[in-house]
Design a protein around this motif. Structure first.
Motif, PDB file in Angstrom:
ATOM      1  N   LEU A  52       0.261  12.093  -1.721  1.00  0.00           N
ATOM      2  CA  LEU A  52      -0.840  13.050  -1.725  1.00  0.00           C
ATOM      3  C   LEU A  52      -1.227  13.453  -3.142  1.00  0.00           C
ATOM      4  O   LEU A  52      -2.418  13.527  -3.483  1.00  0.00           O
ATOM      5  N   LYS A  53      -0.222  13.723  -3.989  1.00  0.00           N
ATOM      6  CA  LYS A  53      -0.528  14.119  -5.370  1.00  0.00           C
ATOM      7  C   LYS A  53      -1.233  12.970  -6.098  1.00  0.00           C
ATOM      8  O   LYS A  53      -2.198  13.191  -6.841  1.00  0.00           O
ATOM      9  N   LEU A  54      -0.740  11.752  -5.871  1.00  0.00           N
ATOM     10  CA  LEU A  54      -1.378  10.596  -6.502  1.00  0.00           C
ATOM     11  C   LEU A  54      -2.821  10.462  -6.034  1.00  0.00           C
ATOM     12  O   LEU A  54      -3.722  10.206  -6.833  1.00  0.00           O
ATOM     13  N   PHE A  55      -3.047  10.649  -4.740  1.00  0.00           N
ATOM     14  CA  PHE A  55      -4.401  10.553  -4.198  1.00  0.00           C
ATOM     15  C   PHE A  55      -5.331  11.570  -4.865  1.00  0.00           C
ATOM     16  O   PHE A  55      -6.454  11.249  -5.250  1.00  0.00           O
ATOM     17  N   ARG A  56      -4.829  12.801  -5.019  1.00  0.00           N
ATOM     18  CA  ARG A  56      -5.633  13.825  -5.679  1.00  0.00           C
ATOM     19  C   ARG A  56      -5.915  13.446  -7.134  1.00  0.00           C
ATOM     20  O   ARG A  56      -7.028  13.630  -7.642  1.00  0.00           O
ATOM     21  N   LEU A  60       0.821  -1.213   0.000  1.00  0.00           N
ATOM     22  CA  LEU A  60       0.000   0.000   0.000  1.00  0.00           C
ATOM     23  C   LEU A  60       0.855   1.263   0.000  1.00  0.00           C
ATOM     24  O   LEU A  60       0.424   2.313  -0.482  1.00  0.00           O
ATOM     25  N   THR A  61       2.057   1.158   0.539  1.00  0.00           N
ATOM     26  CA  THR A  61       2.922   2.345   0.644  1.00  0.00           C
ATOM     27  C   THR A  61       3.255   2.924  -0.719  1.00  0.00           C
ATOM     28  O   THR A  61       3.590   4.106  -0.830  1.00  0.00           O
ATOM     29  N   GLU A  62       3.166   2.099  -1.781  1.00  0.00           N
ATOM     30  CA  GLU A  62       3.418   2.605  -3.136  1.00  0.00           C
ATOM     31  C   GLU A  62       2.420   3.699  -3.519  1.00  0.00           C
ATOM     32  O   GLU A  62       2.694   4.513  -4.395  1.00  0.00           O
ATOM     33  N   THR A  91      -8.152  -4.488  -8.849  1.00  0.00           N
ATOM     34  CA  THR A  91      -7.231  -3.497  -9.390  1.00  0.00           C
ATOM     35  C   THR A  91      -6.036  -3.344  -8.453  1.00  0.00           C
ATOM     36  O   THR A  91      -6.183  -3.417  -7.235  1.00  0.00           O
ATOM     37  N   ALA A  92      -4.842  -3.144  -9.037  1.00  0.00           N
ATOM     38  CA  ALA A  92      -3.613  -2.849  -8.274  1.00  0.00           C
ATOM     39  C   ALA A  92      -3.353  -3.914  -7.215  1.00  0.00           C
ATOM     40  O   ALA A  92      -3.238  -5.095  -7.542  1.00  0.00           O
ATOM     41  N   ILE A  93      -3.268  -3.514  -5.932  1.00  0.00           N
ATOM     42  CA  ILE A  93      -2.905  -4.456  -4.866  1.00  0.00           C
ATOM     43  C   ILE A  93      -3.974  -5.517  -4.632  1.00  0.00           C
ATOM     44  O   ILE A  93      -3.742  -6.484  -3.894  1.00  0.00           O
ATOM     45  N   LEU A  94      -5.147  -5.368  -5.268  1.00  0.00           N
ATOM     46  CA  LEU A  94      -6.205  -6.357  -5.118  1.00  0.00           C
ATOM     47  C   LEU A  94      -6.147  -7.442  -6.197  1.00  0.00           C
ATOM     48  O   LEU A  94      -6.985  -8.330  -6.227  1.00  0.00           O
ATOM     49  N   LYS A  95      -5.152  -7.368  -7.064  1.00  0.00           N
ATOM     50  CA  LYS A  95      -4.907  -8.435  -8.032  1.00  0.00           C
ATOM     51  C   LYS A  95      -4.013  -9.503  -7.391  1.00  0.00           C
ATOM     52  O   LYS A  95      -3.335  -9.235  -6.401  1.00  0.00           O
ATOM     53  N   PRO A  96      -3.967 -10.713  -7.963  1.00  0.00           N
ATOM     54  CA  PRO A  96      -3.007 -11.706  -7.491  1.00  0.00           C
ATOM     55  C   PRO A  96      -1.593 -11.133  -7.517  1.00  0.00           C
ATOM     56  O   PRO A  96      -1.194 -10.476  -8.486  1.00  0.00           O
ATOM     57  N   SER A  97      -0.844 -11.379  -6.452  1.00  0.00           N
ATOM     58  CA  SER A  97       0.481 -10.772  -6.277  1.00  0.00           C
ATOM     59  C   SER A  97       1.479 -11.254  -7.318  1.00  0.00           C
ATOM     60  O   SER A  97       1.467 -12.420  -7.722  1.00  0.00           O
TER      61      SER A  97
END
Length: 494
Positions: A155-159, A149-151, A445-451
């Motif tokens: 803040l800019k990405l969140f926006r 999740l740290t990836e 999507t993203a971290i919710l896909k198979p690792s």
């Protein structure tokens, strides 16, 4: 100093990408391919004078291919010649109701204006937002390995994510801009590549509309397999070794690491690092001992898969009328077919389908005066696909194709091969016979896909359409690069 030895299982786009990036970084790489032709689902075959691409037929996002070859100081033109299709494709809404999609943006807007007067300004806003999503998504988000999740704690990405409408559906997003039903269907079409309906795909993926409308539809002269041939040539230039007819039947382990793979032939091949570009589920549940699986059967059965397909590869001994290179038959209602794929899995009563005629653009893929025809019906995964069922659906779509072209086609077919669920399982060990991988829903999507990493074996990685960033040819190229960078970051050279 000994170079690390890497084995890559599978020679599809993601496997070739991983292999070449690692070899260019100095690792010793061997690619094992189950089948006799390299390319995974993007294989080709020749028969009766025709050359058929077996899988992908759309060349979108040319910048992703440019970036891939550019990573190695090369250009796509070093390996194949691209043609931009104009019109890009046609959409058949009904008998004599056809919309040809122009490559020129101004002409495209004029075509929209005819359907919905005054829509140009709204379209400009829609495309501007789609462009932002494309630039942020393709140049940044999809390149994140999604192992933590740290990836995403930025803040800019969140926006930016909030601007990208990730929590709104494509269906609602499109309807904010357009009212005409034909325009809506046209704008929803690209998300079919992502494996779900527009109601269940995040509006983030309007980036696909930018890829379609602004970046265009292209074709590599000689066929889509020319990309594979170029990638294989580039891989070999960097020292990658290929073994065909080398099916892996077991991954051997020792002390928390994968140590070797056993082939169907009985040969055993050792390595320092293993990358699985084969079907993730097959590797996870059939090649590894259960204690080393990343996921349970319950987990896999809860995944939303992108569709499977019934394909027909046809050789026709005359030229066809009223068709472009790419043709989308939306001449039946979408909702019942979508329900048959995603909600109540079954064979659809009135299927939509896609027809590709590459011989219109490329004279090398069919004998002179003849036509190379590729037909595709998207279907729910894991259906029974008997020969009788295949023939039934062949007749259904051929009647509509003949009505549209105004020609008898069936009596002129000199080559006919079908391909469906059981073939995907046999040739690729495809989970439930899927054709496109895992659907890009918000919950996948993203971290919710198979690792992309095995949680119990420190040197086993996964790449391809069942892991990040998702299904499709450009995402598979990116997946290979992402995994290669993750391996290089975690590898201590000794």
């Amino acid at each position: 100093m000994r170079s690390k030895e890497v084995v890559v299982i599978g020679s599809g786009f993601s496997g070739l990408s991983t292999a070449t990036h690692l070899a260019a970084a100095g690792l010793k790489v061997t690619v094992l391919e189950k089948n006799d032709v390299l390319g995974g689902r993007a294989r080709k075959f020749n028969s009766a004078g025709f050359t058929f691409d077996m899988g992908p037929s759309w060349y979108w996002m040319p910048d992703v291919f440019d970036r891939y070859f550019g990573n190695f100081g090369k250009k796509t033109s070093d390996y194949y010649d691209l043609i931009r299709l104009d019109p890009s494709y046609s959409v058949i809404f009904g008998h004599e109701d056809v919309m040809k999609i122009p490559a020129n943006l101004d002409q495209f807007k004029l075509a929209l204006e005819k359907l919905e007067p005054g829509v140009s300004e709204k379209f400009d806003d829609f495309l501007e937002q789609a462009a932002f999503k494309y630039q942020r998504g393709i140049n940044d988000l999809v390149h994140r390995p999604s192992v933590s999740l740290t990836e995403f704690l930025d803040l800019k990405l969140f926006r930016d994510v909030l601007k990208m409408d990730i929590f709104q559906s494509m269906s609602k997003h499109i309807r904010k801009y357009f009212k005409n039903e034909k325009i809506i269907r046209l704008m929803e079409f690209p998300v079919l590549f992502l494996g779900e309906t527009a109601q269940n795909i995040p509006a983030l993926y309007s980036l696909m509309n930018y890829a379609d409308i602004a970046l265009g539809t292209w074709y590599p002269q000689g066929g889509m397999h020319k990309i594979i041939e170029g990638m294989v040539a580039l891989a070999k230039e960097n020292g990658v070794v290929f073994k065909n007819n080398a099916e892996v039947v077991k991954i051997m382990t020792d002390e928390g690491k994968a140590k070797s793979v056993k082939l169907l032939s009985g040969e055993e091949i050792g390595f320092d690092i293993l990358v699985a570009s084969a079907d993730y589920h097959h590797v996870d549940k059939h090649l590894l001992e259960p204690k080393y699986s990343n996921y349970s059967d319950k987990y896999w059965d809860s995944r939303v898969l992108a569709p499977s397909s019934l394909l027909f590869y046809l050789g026709v001994n005359k030229r066809l009328k009223n068709l472009l290179h790419h043709n989308l038959f939306f001449d039946e209602p979408l909702e019942p077919h979508a329900d048959a794929i995603y909600t109540n899995p079954r064979w659809p009563e009135k299927p939509l389908f896609y027809a590709s005629v590459p011989s219109i653009t490329d004279t090398t893929v069919a004998p002179e005066g003849m036509e190379n025809l590729f037909l595709l019906i998207p279907l729910a995964p894991n259906l029974e696909d008997s020969e009788a069922t295949r023939k039934k659906y062949f007749e259904i779509i051929m009647r509509r194709l003949e009505k549209h072209t105004g020609q008898d086609i069936r009596s002129h077919i000199v080559y006919n091969r079908s391909y469906a669920h059981s073939d995907f399982k046999k040739d690729y060990h495809a989970f439930k016979g899927n054709a496109y991988g895992l659907a890009n829903t918000l919950k996948q999507t993203a971290i919710l896909k198979p690792s992309l990493r095995n949680k119990k074996l420190t040197n086993l990685y996964y790449t391809g359409q069942l892991t990040v960033p998702g299904p499709g040819v450009p995402p598979s190229l990116i997946s290979g690069e992402v995994v290669a960078k993750e391996i290089l970051k975690n590898t201590i050279f000794k």
